[in-house]
Motif scaffolding. Sequence first.
Motif, short mmCIF file in Angstrom:
data_model
loop_
_atom_site.label_atom_id
_atom_site.label_comp_id
_atom_site.label_asym_id
_atom_site.label_seq_id
_atom_site.Cartn_x
_atom_site.Cartn_y
_atom_site.Cartn_z
N ILE A 190 0.84 -1.20 0.00
CA ILE A 190 0.00 0.00 0.00
C ILE A 190 0.87 1.25 0.00
O ILE A 190 0.60 2.23 -0.72
N ASN A 191 1.94 1.24 0.79
CA ASN A 191 2.85 2.38 0.82
C ASN A 191 3.55 2.57 -0.52
O ASN A 191 3.80 3.70 -0.95
N THR A 192 3.88 1.47 -1.19
CA THR A 192 4.52 1.57 -2.51
C THR A 192 3.56 2.18 -3.52
O THR A 192 3.96 3.04 -4.32
N VAL A 193 2.31 1.76 -3.49
CA VAL A 193 1.31 2.35 -4.39
C VAL A 193 1.18 3.84 -4.12
O VAL A 193 1.13 4.66 -5.05
N ALA A 194 1.12 4.22 -2.84
CA ALA A 194 1.00 5.64 -2.49
C ALA A 194 2.24 6.42 -2.91
O ALA A 194 2.14 7.56 -3.39
N ALA A 195 3.41 5.83 -2.74
CA ALA A 195 4.65 6.51 -3.13
C ALA A 195 4.69 6.75 -4.64
O ALA A 195 5.09 7.83 -5.09
N LEU A 196 4.27 5.76 -5.41
CA LEU A 196 4.26 5.93 -6.86
C LEU A 196 3.20 6.95 -7.28
O LEU A 196 3.41 7.72 -8.22
N GLY A 197 2.06 6.94 -6.59
CA GLY A 197 1.06 7.96 -6.86
C GLY A 197 1.57 9.34 -6.53
O GLY A 197 1.31 10.32 -7.24
N PHE A 198 2.33 9.47 -5.44
CA PHE A 198 2.92 10.75 -5.06
C PHE A 198 3.89 11.25 -6.13
O PHE A 198 3.98 12.46 -6.38
N LEU A 199 4.59 10.33 -6.77
CA LEU A 199 5.55 10.69 -7.81
C LEU A 199 4.88 10.87 -9.18
O LEU A 199 5.57 11.14 -10.16
N GLY A 200 3.58 10.71 -9.25
CA GLY A 200 2.87 10.91 -10.50
C GLY A 200 2.82 9.70 -11.40
O GLY A 200 2.53 9.83 -12.59
N GLY A 202 0.92 6.94 -10.75
CA GLY A 202 -0.30 6.20 -10.53
C GLY A 202 -1.32 6.53 -11.60
O GLY A 202 -0.96 6.89 -12.74
N PRO A 203 -2.58 6.44 -11.28
CA PRO A 203 -3.62 6.76 -12.27
C PRO A 203 -3.59 8.25 -12.59
O PRO A 203 -3.29 9.08 -11.71
N PRO A 204 -3.86 8.63 -13.81
CA PRO A 204 -3.81 10.05 -14.18
C PRO A 204 -4.93 10.83 -13.50
O PRO A 204 -5.99 10.28 -13.19
N PRO A 205 -4.70 12.13 -13.26
CA PRO A 205 -5.76 12.98 -12.68
C PRO A 205 -6.98 12.98 -13.60
O PRO A 205 -6.85 12.80 -14.81
N PRO A 206 -8.16 13.19 -13.05
CA PRO A 206 -8.46 13.55 -11.64
C PRO A 206 -8.81 12.35 -10.77
O PRO A 206 -9.48 12.52 -9.75
N ALA A 207 -8.40 11.15 -11.14
CA ALA A 207 -8.75 9.96 -10.35
C ALA A 207 -8.24 10.12 -8.93
O ALA A 207 -7.07 10.47 -8.72
N PRO A 208 -9.08 9.86 -7.93
CA PRO A 208 -8.64 10.00 -6.54
C PRO A 208 -7.73 8.85 -6.13
O PRO A 208 -8.03 7.68 -6.36
N GLU A 209 -6.60 9.19 -5.55
CA GLU A 209 -5.64 8.20 -5.07
C GLU A 209 -4.84 8.86 -3.96
O GLU A 209 -4.46 10.03 -4.06
N TRP A 210 -4.59 8.12 -2.88
CA TRP A 210 -4.00 8.73 -1.69
C TRP A 210 -2.65 9.38 -1.95
O TRP A 210 -2.38 10.48 -1.47
N GLY A 211 -1.77 8.71 -2.69
CA GLY A 211 -0.46 9.28 -2.96
C GLY A 211 -0.55 10.56 -3.77
O GLY A 211 0.15 11.55 -3.49
N ALA A 212 -1.42 10.57 -4.79
CA ALA A 212 -1.60 11.78 -5.59
C ALA A 212 -2.20 12.90 -4.75
O ALA A 212 -1.86 14.08 -4.94
N MET A 213 -3.08 12.57 -3.81
CA MET A 213 -3.65 13.58 -2.93
C MET A 213 -2.58 14.18 -2.03
O MET A 213 -2.57 15.39 -1.76
N LEU A 214 -1.65 13.36 -1.55
CA LEU A 214 -0.56 13.87 -0.75
C LEU A 214 0.32 14.82 -1.55
O LEU A 214 0.74 15.88 -1.06
N ALA A 215 0.58 14.45 -2.81
CA ALA A 215 1.39 15.32 -3.66
C ALA A 215 0.69 16.65 -3.91
O ALA A 215 1.32 17.72 -3.89
N ALA A 216 -0.62 16.62 -4.14
CA ALA A 216 -1.36 17.85 -4.40
C ALA A 216 -1.45 18.74 -3.18
O ALA A 216 -1.64 19.96 -3.31
N SER A 217 -1.29 18.17 -1.98
CA SER A 217 -1.41 18.98 -0.76
C SER A 217 -0.18 19.82 -0.48
O SER A 217 -0.25 20.76 0.31
N VAL A 218 0.95 19.50 -1.12
CA VAL A 218 2.20 20.18 -0.81
C VAL A 218 2.11 21.67 -1.08
O VAL A 218 2.64 22.50 -0.31
N ASP A 219 1.46 22.06 -2.15
CA ASP A 219 1.38 23.47 -2.52
C ASP A 219 0.45 24.28 -1.63
O ASP A 219 0.41 25.51 -1.75
N HIS A 220 -0.29 23.61 -0.75
CA HIS A 220 -1.28 24.33 0.06
C HIS A 220 -1.14 24.04 1.54
O HIS A 220 -2.10 24.22 2.30
#
Length: 255
Positions: A190-200, A202-220
């Motif tokens: 699960i952490n590996t999936v999230a890490a890959l989603g964080f690095l972009g 994972g599934p392309p936006p706007p699909a919800p995924e925990w790692g991608a959500m973590l990456a999007a939160s950095v700017d805010h």
Amino acid sequence: MRAAILLCLLAVPVAVGLLGDPLATDMRAVLLPPSPEHPLGTDALGRDVLARVAAGAVTSLGAAGLALVVSALIGLAVGAATGWSGGRGAAVVRALVDVAAALPPLIVALVAGLVAGPGWTTLLLALIAVGWLPFARQADALTASLRTRQWVLAHRAMGAGTLRIWWRSLLPELLPPVGALAVVRLPALINTVAALGFLGLGPPPPAPEWGAMLAASVDHLGVAPWLLAAPLAALVVAQFLIAALPFGRRTDRGG
């Protein structure tokens, strides 16, 4: 405890349907803090964070679970075959498995994503490519020890075929430890999936995924810390629930 865990897992798909559309944007509700209307706030596009976290559980946990099941089945089949047959061919397969097992799963998945492009198919294939190896090593060692047990030898002496012995005698002995290994490995997957989603990757936006959500939160982080807290808390809760899963009981058939 087991009933509570099952209820939590069953509640996820139900919550996705009840919490609204995780892709619906509302530019009038951008970066709203948690409120009764939006319990976990909204993101930079006005999307409900709670709905996205619930939908992200289906995608993130679903990908990790699917990769784990396929990896376990492949590893179980390969390991049981090498452990049962023995000989020079099995030794070669074991050596290849040992070499491949040294490859970090995250690095393999990262390279595969960079070469083949982001997406669930690439992610799943990369995770399965290295995920089956620990299961193969475990099944190989267990089968090699079980095939010399007296009750297995007795079945062979009575003329039972290999498939019948595997199905009636070996498989019940292999499934509990393989299942326990799967439970142990699932959090890391699960952490590996999230890490890959964080690095972009994972599934392309706007699909919800925990790692991608973590990456999007950095700017805010300064104005909307809930964007980081929500998916991070979901990862922690998922790890806790998995750690509480029963490993199952292994029965000793003697011999």
